[in-house]
Structure formats: structure tokens, C-alpha cells
Design a protein around this motif. Structure first.
Motif, short mmCIF file in Angstrom:
data_model
loop_
_atom_site.label_atom_id
_atom_site.label_comp_id
_atom_site.label_asym_id
_atom_site.label_seq_id
_atom_site.Cartn_x
_atom_site.Cartn_y
_atom_site.Cartn_z
N MET A 1 0.85 -1.20 0.00
CA MET A 1 0.00 0.00 0.00
C MET A 1 0.88 1.24 0.00
N ILE A 2 0.44 2.28 -0.70
CA ILE A 2 1.24 3.49 -0.81
C ILE A 2 1.33 4.19 0.55
N PRO A 3 2.39 4.96 0.79
CA PRO A 3 2.51 5.69 2.05
C PRO A 3 1.48 6.80 2.16
N PHE A 4 1.09 7.10 3.39
CA PHE A 4 0.27 8.26 3.71
C PHE A 4 1.12 9.24 4.49
N SER A 5 0.98 10.52 4.17
CA SER A 5 1.69 11.59 4.88
C SER A 5 0.68 12.64 5.33
N THR A 25 0.50 21.70 16.56
CA THR A 25 1.21 21.13 15.42
C THR A 25 2.22 20.08 15.86
N LEU A 26 3.00 20.39 16.87
CA LEU A 26 3.98 19.42 17.35
C LEU A 26 3.29 18.19 17.91
N ASN A 27 2.24 18.38 18.67
CA ASN A 27 1.50 17.25 19.23
C ASN A 27 0.91 16.38 18.13
N LEU A 28 0.39 17.02 17.07
CA LEU A 28 -0.17 16.25 15.96
C LEU A 28 0.91 15.49 15.21
N ALA A 29 2.08 16.11 15.05
CA ALA A 29 3.19 15.44 14.38
C ALA A 29 3.65 14.21 15.18
N GLN A 30 3.71 14.34 16.48
CA GLN A 30 4.09 13.20 17.33
C GLN A 30 3.06 12.08 17.22
N HIS A 31 1.80 12.47 17.15
CA HIS A 31 0.72 11.50 16.98
C HIS A 31 0.82 10.81 15.61
N ALA A 32 1.08 11.59 14.57
CA ALA A 32 1.23 11.02 13.22
C ALA A 32 2.41 10.06 13.15
N GLU A 33 3.49 10.40 13.83
CA GLU A 33 4.67 9.54 13.85
C GLU A 33 4.33 8.18 14.47
N LYS A 34 3.60 8.20 15.58
CA LYS A 34 3.22 6.94 16.23
C LYS A 34 2.32 6.09 15.35
N LEU A 35 1.52 6.76 14.53
CA LEU A 35 0.58 6.05 13.66
C LEU A 35 1.23 5.53 12.38
N GLY A 36 2.49 5.88 12.14
CA GLY A 36 3.21 5.36 10.99
C GLY A 36 3.09 6.19 9.72
N TYR A 37 2.69 7.46 9.84
CA TYR A 37 2.68 8.32 8.65
C TYR A 37 4.11 8.55 8.18
N ASN A 38 4.27 8.74 6.89
CA ASN A 38 5.60 8.78 6.28
C ASN A 38 6.33 10.11 6.46
N ARG A 39 5.61 11.21 6.26
CA ARG A 39 6.22 12.53 6.38
C ARG A 39 5.20 13.53 6.90
N TYR A 40 5.71 14.64 7.41
CA TYR A 40 4.87 15.69 7.98
C TYR A 40 5.34 17.01 7.41
N ASP A 300 1.71 7.69 -6.11
CA ASP A 300 2.75 6.94 -5.40
C ASP A 300 2.67 7.18 -3.90
N GLU A 301 2.00 8.27 -3.52
CA GLU A 301 1.87 8.62 -2.10
C GLU A 301 0.70 9.58 -1.97
N LEU A 302 -0.01 9.52 -0.84
CA LEU A 302 -1.05 10.48 -0.53
C LEU A 302 -0.59 11.36 0.62
N ILE A 303 -0.85 12.65 0.53
CA ILE A 303 -0.59 13.54 1.65
C ILE A 303 -1.94 14.10 2.10
N ILE A 304 -2.22 13.92 3.36
CA ILE A 304 -3.55 14.17 3.92
C ILE A 304 -3.58 15.52 4.62
N SER A 305 -4.54 16.35 4.23
CA SER A 305 -4.82 17.58 4.95
C SER A 305 -6.09 17.36 5.77
N ALA A 306 -6.01 17.62 7.07
CA ALA A 306 -7.15 17.39 7.97
C ALA A 306 -7.44 18.66 8.75
N PRO A 307 -7.96 19.70 8.10
CA PRO A 307 -8.20 20.98 8.76
C PRO A 307 -9.47 20.93 9.62
N ILE A 308 -9.30 20.66 10.89
CA ILE A 308 -10.42 20.46 11.82
C ILE A 308 -10.26 21.41 13.00
#
Length: 338
Positions: A1-5, A25-40, A300-308
Motif C-alpha cells: 500500500m502506498i505511504p500516507f503523509s 502542530t507538534l503534538n499532531l506530528a508526534q501523533h502522526a509519527e506513532k501512527l506510521g505516517y511517512n512525512r509531515y 505513489d503517495e497520498l498527503i492528507i490535509s485534515a483541517p479540523i
């Protein structure tokens, strides 16, 4: 499966501050890292009351310093606002501090209105020289050359991946010509997405940086436990774009139950095309939406914007999206029925 960022604009929500937005932003990046996202990635915008990532290189350093494995970069640096040497030094410094984790995505738009652009760089000819500026920037990352009078220190000899960002055919053609990875801003400008990807892939010239085309597609993904709740959360970013269209940008507004009651039909119709590359809903709805985007674009990769608006709801959205990615991967690995 392609990476998600993840793409983050460090939203400043109504009643809050830039300081809190950056901590989120930092807290969300740390959360994304734990979830296995590829890049931030973080993006450069100016004179926007609802965006805290204007000093993008500074925020990248803050996020990279608070994480350990996820790649951190720009989506993007608006190169016409800066000299190539300055960006080479900034990202050379970041790569020296956080080796092997820094990406440099470059865009040719100003990331602001014309008056703000003038205040930023005085000279309004910047976008016209974007291709030459990209090549100059690449040159600063080449190994030390005794004959090169001006050098980026830190910078020279460092392997910092450069991406070309775009929302039209121009960026696709440039990325193809230079043999660089390409990211399309379909989360807010999806009109030319498929044409741009075709141009990039068909015109791509292999380079020392990349042997085959690599395309990343941006999508808004607002995930919640139910379709109804996700649609409600989605109204915050819809309002944000509506206010920008009116020339009255403001902090991100809280979600509302009935957007149609607040805005004229003709304005609401005008933003439908903006958010065409979006998946909004429960995990099941998100899975169908992202599967469709991946199939159509062959990304080849998806980058996710989640403006909430709500930070915890935003983290939950990334959690659900990561689960969707696992479900898509499992689905993809299932043997075909004979």
C-alpha cells in the motif's frame, strides 16, 4: 500500500493563539509519527489570520526536534519570496541537525496576496525566475567545489530531497524536466490534477535524484465515527475558504450544523469544485473515497490535509485514516478469487 503523509497549516482557531496552534502542530506530528505516517509537511502562507506556519523553516525545526523518525519538510516553501542561497542555508542547517529526515518542497506562488507579496520581497518578478531559482538552489547542495565562490554553509554536499509543488501544468513540466518528485495541491485546486500527472509521467527525464517519476497527491480527509459528524467538522474549512473568497480571511471557525443557512447558494456552489479531492465521513466512507482517488490518480503517495477546528477531533481523524490505510493494504493483499 502506498505511504500516507500529513500536510499541516498550523491552524489558528477562533479564540486561540498562534502559540497554541504551534504546540498543537507538534503534538499532531508526534501523533502522526506513532501512527506510521511517512512525512509531515508544513506550508508557507503570509498575512493569514488562521495560519501559524508563516516562518516555515522555523516550524520545521520545532517539529523535527520534537519527533524522531518521521520525515519533516515544506509543502511548501514559496521560493519567489526568498533567495535560493537563503533557503539552501536554512535547509542545510535543518538537515545538519536532523540528518536524513528533511524534505524541501518548493512552490512558485507567493502564498499571499499581491500587497503582502510586495512587503515580503519588494521585487514582483520572482515567479518568472522560478525554474532558474530551483536550479540555483540545487547547485548549492552540490559537493564542495573550490571554484565556487558562493557556497551554502551548511548546505553544500547534503542530500536534501527537493520536490516541485504545483496546481497546474507548469509545475508538472518543471518537475519532469528536472527529474524531481512532484506533489499536486489537489486538496484545494483539483481541476488540473489528472492532466498534470499525465504530463509529469510522460515527460519525466530520469536524473541523479530520481530514476522514475514519483507523484504525491494531496487530499482533504475529514474522518469521524459517523458521516454526519465528519460533515459537521468539514464545515470549518469550508467556512475558511468562503471567507477567503470574500477577502475577509479570519481564524478557523467552529463547525456548524447547517452551513446552507449561513451562506448564499451561489457562494456554496463556488467551493464545491475546490474540495472535489476530499474524503469526508466515517471510516467506511473514507475507505471508499481514498480507494477511488488512488485508483484514478495512481498516486505513489497520498498527503492528507485534515483541517479540523477541535484538536482532539483532528487527532482522531488521523487515527481513523491510518486504520483505513491498513484496511486498504489488507484488501490489496487479498488473493484474487478464481
Amino acid at each position: 500500500m502506498i505511504p500516507f503523509s500529513v500536510l499541516d497549516l498550523s491552524p489558528i482557531v477562533e479564540g486561540n493563539t498562534a502559540s497554541q496552534a504551534l504546540r498543537n502542530t507538534l503534538n499532531l506530528a508526534q501523533h502522526a509519527e506513532k501512527l506510521g505516517y511517512n512525512r509531515y509537511w508544513l506550508a508557507e502562507h503570509h498575512n493569514m489570520p488562521g495560519i501559524a506556519s508563516a516562518a516555515t523553516s522555523v516550524v520545521i525545526g520545532y517539529v523535527a526536534g520534537g519527533t524522531s523518525t518521521i520525515r519533516v519538510g515544506s509543502g511548501g516553501i514559496m521560493l519567489p519570496n526568498h533567495s535560493p542561497l537563503l533557503i539552501a542555508e536554512q535547509f542545510g542547517t535543518l538537515e545538519s541537525l536532523y540528518p536524513g529526515r528533511i524534505d524541501l518542497g518548493l512552490g512558485r506562488a507567493p502564498g499571499s496576496d499581491q500587497a503582502t507579496s510586495r512587503a515580503l520581497r519588494r521585487d514582483m518578478t520572482g515567479p518568472d525566475t522560478f525554474p532558474q531559482d530551483v536550479v540555483e538552489l540545487q547547485h548549492y547542495f552540490q559537493p564542495d567545489d573550490a571554484n565556487q565562490f558562493i557556497q551554502a554553509i551548511p548546505g553544500n554536499g547534503l542530500d536534501i530531497p527537493i520536490w516541485i509543488l504545483g496546481s497546474s501544468l507548469f509545475g508538472a513540466q518543471l518537475a519532469a524536466m528536472l527529474g524531481l518528485p512532484y506533489a499536486f495541491a489537489s486538496h484545494f485546486a483539483p481541476t488540473e490534477l489528472l492532466r498534470a500527472l499525465q504530463v509529469y509521467r510522460t515527460q519525466f527525464r530520469p536524473s541523479e535524484h530520481l530514476k522514475a517519476p514519483y507523484a504525491m497527491v494531496a487530499a482533504n480527509v475529514i474522518a469521524a465515527d459517523t458521516d454526519q459528524e465528519a460533515q459537521r467538522l468539514f464545515t470549518s474549512v469550508q467556512q475558511q475558504f468562503l471567507y477567503i473568497r470574500r477577502g475577509k480571511a479570519r481564524q478557523m471557525q467552529p463547525p456548524v450544523d447547517n452551513l446552507e443557512a449561513m451562506w448564499p447558494d451561489y457562494e456554496l456552489a463556488g467551493i464545491d469544485s475546490v474540495f472535489r479531492c476530499s474524503a469526508v465521513g466515517s471510516p467506511e466512507t473514507i475507505q471508499r473515497g481514498l480507494a477511488s482517488i488512488i485508483t484514478q490518480t495512481k498516486a505513489d503517495e497520498l498527503i492528507i490535509s485534515a483541517p479540523i477546528f477541535d484538536h482532539e477531533a483532528r487527532k482522531h481523524s488521523l487515527t481513523l485514516t491510518a486504520q483505513v490505510r491498513e484496511a486498504l493494504a489488507a484488501q490489496q493483499s487479498e488473493p484474487a478469487l478464481v
